[in-house]
Design a protein around this motif. Structure first.
Motif, PDB file in Angstrom:
ATOM      1  N   MET A  38      33.554   4.399  22.082  1.00 37.34           N
ATOM      2  CA  MET A  38      34.291   6.034  21.284  1.00 37.34           C
ATOM      3  C   MET A  38      34.341   5.613  19.787  1.00 37.34           C
ATOM      4  SD  MET A  38      37.290   7.933  23.534  1.00 37.34           S
ATOM      5  CE  MET A  38      37.936   9.171  22.098  1.00 37.34           C
ATOM      6  N   CYS A  39      33.889   5.079  19.223  1.00 39.05           N
ATOM      7  CA  CYS A  39      34.759   4.371  18.191  1.00 39.05           C
ATOM      8  C   CYS A  39      33.826   3.893  17.379  1.00 39.05           C
ATOM      9  CB  CYS A  39      36.473   3.353  18.155  1.00 39.05           C
ATOM     10  SG  CYS A  39      37.586   4.649  19.055  1.00 39.05           S
ATOM     11  N   CYS A  42      30.908   6.683  13.504  1.00 39.05           N
ATOM     12  CA  CYS A  42      31.221   7.017  12.166  1.00 39.05           C
ATOM     13  C   CYS A  42      31.513   6.029  11.480  1.00 39.05           C
ATOM     14  CB  CYS A  42      32.147   7.972  12.070  1.00 39.05           C
ATOM     15  SG  CYS A  42      32.275   9.048  13.307  1.00 39.05           S
ATOM     16  N   HIS A  43      32.189   4.522  11.656  1.00 38.98           N
ATOM     17  CA  HIS A  43      32.290   3.604  10.667  1.00 38.98           C
ATOM     18  C   HIS A  43      32.558   2.523  11.600  1.00 38.98           C
ATOM     19  CE1 HIS A  43      36.524   3.949  13.254  1.00 38.98           C
ATOM     20  NE2 HIS A  43      36.393   5.271  12.422  1.00 38.98           N
ATOM     21  N   GLN A  47      36.408  -1.403  10.763  1.00 42.19           N
ATOM     22  CA  GLN A  47      37.652  -0.154  10.675  1.00 42.19           C
ATOM     23  C   GLN A  47      38.894  -0.672  10.731  1.00 42.19           C
ATOM     24  OE1 GLN A  47      36.154   2.431   7.575  1.00 42.19           O
ATOM     25  NE2 GLN A  47      38.341   3.277   7.663  1.00 42.19           N
ATOM     26  N   VAL A  48      38.680  -0.764  12.229  1.00 41.53           N
ATOM     27  CA  VAL A  48      39.876  -0.551  13.081  1.00 41.53           C
ATOM     28  C   VAL A  48      40.267  -1.285  13.295  1.00 41.53           C
ATOM     29  CG1 VAL A  48      39.914   0.458  15.396  1.00 41.53           C
ATOM     30  CG2 VAL A  48      38.404   1.159  14.164  1.00 41.53           C
ATOM     31  N   TYR A  53      48.946  -2.236  15.050  1.00 38.93           N
ATOM     32  CA  TYR A  53      50.362  -0.929  15.068  1.00 38.93           C
ATOM     33  C   TYR A  53      51.282  -1.003  16.490  1.00 38.93           C
ATOM     34  CZ  TYR A  53      47.355   1.541  10.707  1.00 38.93           C
ATOM     35  OH  TYR A  53      46.606   1.101   9.710  1.00 38.93           O
ATOM     36  N   VAL A  61      46.718   7.466  15.619  1.00 43.60           N
ATOM     37  CA  VAL A  61      45.218   7.159  14.415  1.00 43.60           C
ATOM     38  C   VAL A  61      44.506   7.648  15.617  1.00 43.60           C
ATOM     39  CG1 VAL A  61      44.001   5.178  14.421  1.00 43.60           C
ATOM     40  CG2 VAL A  61      45.970   5.039  13.482  1.00 43.60           C
ATOM     41  N   MET A  65      41.757  10.681  14.979  1.00 42.72           N
ATOM     42  CA  MET A  65      39.872  10.261  14.894  1.00 42.72           C
ATOM     43  C   MET A  65      39.270  11.602  16.600  1.00 42.72           C
ATOM     44  SD  MET A  65      39.375   8.890  13.402  1.00 42.72           S
ATOM     45  CE  MET A  65      40.160   7.789  11.722  1.00 42.72           C
ATOM     46  N   ARG A  68      39.210  14.339  14.043  1.00 47.58           N
ATOM     47  CA  ARG A  68      38.007  14.477  13.351  1.00 47.58           C
ATOM     48  C   ARG A  68      36.425  14.081  14.227  1.00 47.58           C
ATOM     49  NH1 ARG A  68      39.215  11.990   8.576  1.00 47.58           N
ATOM     50  NH2 ARG A  68      41.514  11.637   8.219  1.00 47.58           N
ATOM     51  N   ALA A  70      36.008  12.394  17.422  1.00 49.69           N
ATOM     52  CA  ALA A  70      35.564  11.563  18.326  1.00 49.69           C
ATOM     53  C   ALA A  70      35.167  11.659  19.708  1.00 49.69           C
ATOM     54  CB  ALA A  70      36.810  10.019  18.120  1.00 49.69           C
TER      55      ALA A  70
HETATM   56  C1  HEC Z   1      33.812  11.988  13.979  1.00 49.35           C
HETATM   57  C2  HEC Z   1      33.400  10.726  13.279  1.00 49.35           C
HETATM   58  C3  HEC Z   1      34.506   9.357  14.329  1.00 49.35           C
HETATM   59  C4  HEC Z   1      34.780   8.224  14.981  1.00 49.35           C
HETATM   60  C5  HEC Z   1      33.764   8.752  16.571  1.00 49.35           C
HETATM   61  C6  HEC Z   1      35.587   7.542  14.998  1.00 49.35           C
HETATM   62  N1  HEC Z   1      36.573   7.740  13.807  1.00 49.35           N
HETATM   63 FE1  HEC Z   1      37.827   6.647  12.720  1.00 49.35          FE
HETATM   64  N2  HEC Z   1      37.710   7.439  11.252  1.00 49.35           N
HETATM   65  C7  HEC Z   1      37.083   8.437  10.840  1.00 49.35           C
HETATM   66  C8  HEC Z   1      37.011   8.980   9.274  1.00 49.35           C
HETATM   67  C9  HEC Z   1      35.797  10.172   8.538  1.00 49.35           C
HETATM   68  C10 HEC Z   1      37.563   8.259   8.859  1.00 49.35           C
HETATM   69  C11 HEC Z   1      38.629   7.620   7.269  1.00 49.35           C
HETATM   70  C12 HEC Z   1      39.869   8.664   7.460  1.00 49.35           C
HETATM   71  C13 HEC Z   1      40.458   8.633   6.159  1.00 49.35           C
HETATM   72  O1  HEC Z   1      39.877   7.771   5.291  1.00 49.35           O
HETATM   73  O2  HEC Z   1      41.190   8.968   5.471  1.00 49.35           O
HETATM   74  C14 HEC Z   1      37.853   6.963   9.705  1.00 49.35           C
HETATM   75  C15 HEC Z   1      39.373   5.818   9.313  1.00 49.35           C
HETATM   76  C16 HEC Z   1      39.685   5.265  10.756  1.00 49.35           C
HETATM   77  C17 HEC Z   1      40.547   4.237   9.968  1.00 49.35           C
HETATM   78  C18 HEC Z   1      41.443   3.984   9.412  1.00 49.35           C
HETATM   79  C19 HEC Z   1      41.995   4.878   8.528  1.00 49.35           C
HETATM   80  C20 HEC Z   1      43.771   5.377   9.435  1.00 49.35           C
HETATM   81  O3  HEC Z   1      44.034   6.486   9.659  1.00 49.35           O
HETATM   82  O4  HEC Z   1      44.294   3.742   9.888  1.00 49.35           O
HETATM   83  C21 HEC Z   1      41.203   3.813  11.607  1.00 49.35           C
HETATM   84  C22 HEC Z   1      41.987   2.631  12.198  1.00 49.35           C
HETATM   85  C23 HEC Z   1      40.533   4.225  12.467  1.00 49.35           C
HETATM   86  N3  HEC Z   1      39.083   5.101  11.855  1.00 49.35           N
HETATM   87  C24 HEC Z   1      40.508   3.997  14.031  1.00 49.35           C
HETATM   88  C25 HEC Z   1      39.282   4.844  14.853  1.00 49.35           C
HETATM   89  C26 HEC Z   1      39.176   4.566  16.433  1.00 49.35           C
HETATM   90  C27 HEC Z   1      40.470   3.777  17.124  1.00 49.35           C
HETATM   91  C28 HEC Z   1      38.179   5.633  16.718  1.00 49.35           C
HETATM   92  C29 HEC Z   1      38.245   5.428  18.133  1.00 49.35           C
HETATM   93  C30 HEC Z   1      39.009   6.501  19.089  1.00 49.35           C
HETATM   94  C31 HEC Z   1      37.384   5.845  14.946  1.00 49.35           C
HETATM   95  N4  HEC Z   1      38.320   5.660  14.461  1.00 49.35           N
HETATM   96  C32 HEC Z   1      37.244   6.693  15.452  1.00 49.35           C
HETATM   97  C33 HEC Z   1      35.647   9.048  12.010  1.00 49.35           C
HETATM   98  C34 HEC Z   1      35.788   8.662  12.985  1.00 49.35           C
END
Ligand code: HEC
Length: 152
Positions: A38-39, A42-43, A47-48, A53, A61, A65, A68, A70
């Motif tokens: 799932m995560c 995109c990054h 990053q996670v 937390y 969070v 996501m 956005r 996920a």
């Molecule tokens: C569809 C694309 C996408 C997916 C899939 C995704 N992310 Fe993200 N995530 C982003 C974007 C875009 C940012 C940057 C957001 C920002 O900087 O404002 C980000 C930033 C983050 C951050 C750092 C900023 C924060 O909010 O603390 C965390 C932690 C994070 N993602 C966790 C997750 C986790 C956990 C999952 C899986 C459940 C996930 N991401 C899946 C798009 C995605």
């Protein structure tokens, strides 16, 4: 034979230094595969996993996501929140924290957090995780999930 072990152990060291970017470096357990699926679109997972937390914040969070893009079922979302809370939580000391801090930090209900504090006041400081299992009325699954986040 010995040099083979040496090379293997050096790979291990390099993996730790480079951080948990690869799913092989992530802690094993329920929810890991779903988290990776799932995560990581995109990054990087690092990053996670560089964040620590409490559960409420991981919930926020992960919901963010999902908004956005996920993708996963409600069950997948809960598994990921649980996996992250278990392995990338924010540890707190169970003997010096207030009921409110326990509630916020470990996600026990207000009543259960009060129970912990009352038990500790009556019987003395908790020394081991096993002693926590004796507190009546605690959510056993949550206690197990939060095990790594409890310091003594
Ligand atoms: C569809 C694309 C996408 C997916 C899939 C995704 N992310 Fe993200 N995530 C982003 C974007 C875009 C940012 C940057 C957001 C920002 O900087 O404002 C980000 C930033 C983050 C951050 C750092 C900023 C924060 O909010 O603390 C965390 C932690 C994070 N993602 C966790 C997750 C986790 C956990 C999952 C899986 C459940 C996930 N991401 C899946 C798009 C995605």
């Amino acid at each position: 034979m010995r040099w083979v072990l040496f090379v293997i152990s050096m790979f291990g060291v390099a993996a730790v230094i480079s951080g948990a970017t690869d799913s092989d470096d992530l802690p094993e357990g329920k929810g890991k595969a779903i988290f990776v699926r799932m995560c990581s679109d995109c990054h990087g997972l690092d990053q996670v996993t560089t964040s620590k937390y409490p559960k409420k914040q991981w919930t926020y969070v992960v919901d963010d996501m999902v908004s956005r893009g996920a993708e996963g079922s409600d069950e997948d979302v809960n598994s990921v929140i649980s996996y992250l809370s278990r392995n990338f939580g924010k540890p707190l000391n169970i003997n010096t924290s207030t009921a409110k801090e326990i509630e916020t930090g470990l996600s026990f209900t207000a009543a259960q957090s009060e129970l912990l504090v009352r038990y500790r006041t009556d019987k003395g400081a908790f020394k081991t995780y096993e002693e926590l299992l004796k507190v009546p009325g605690l959510d056993a699954d949550l206690l197990e999930e939060q095990k790594k986040n409890i310091l003594f």
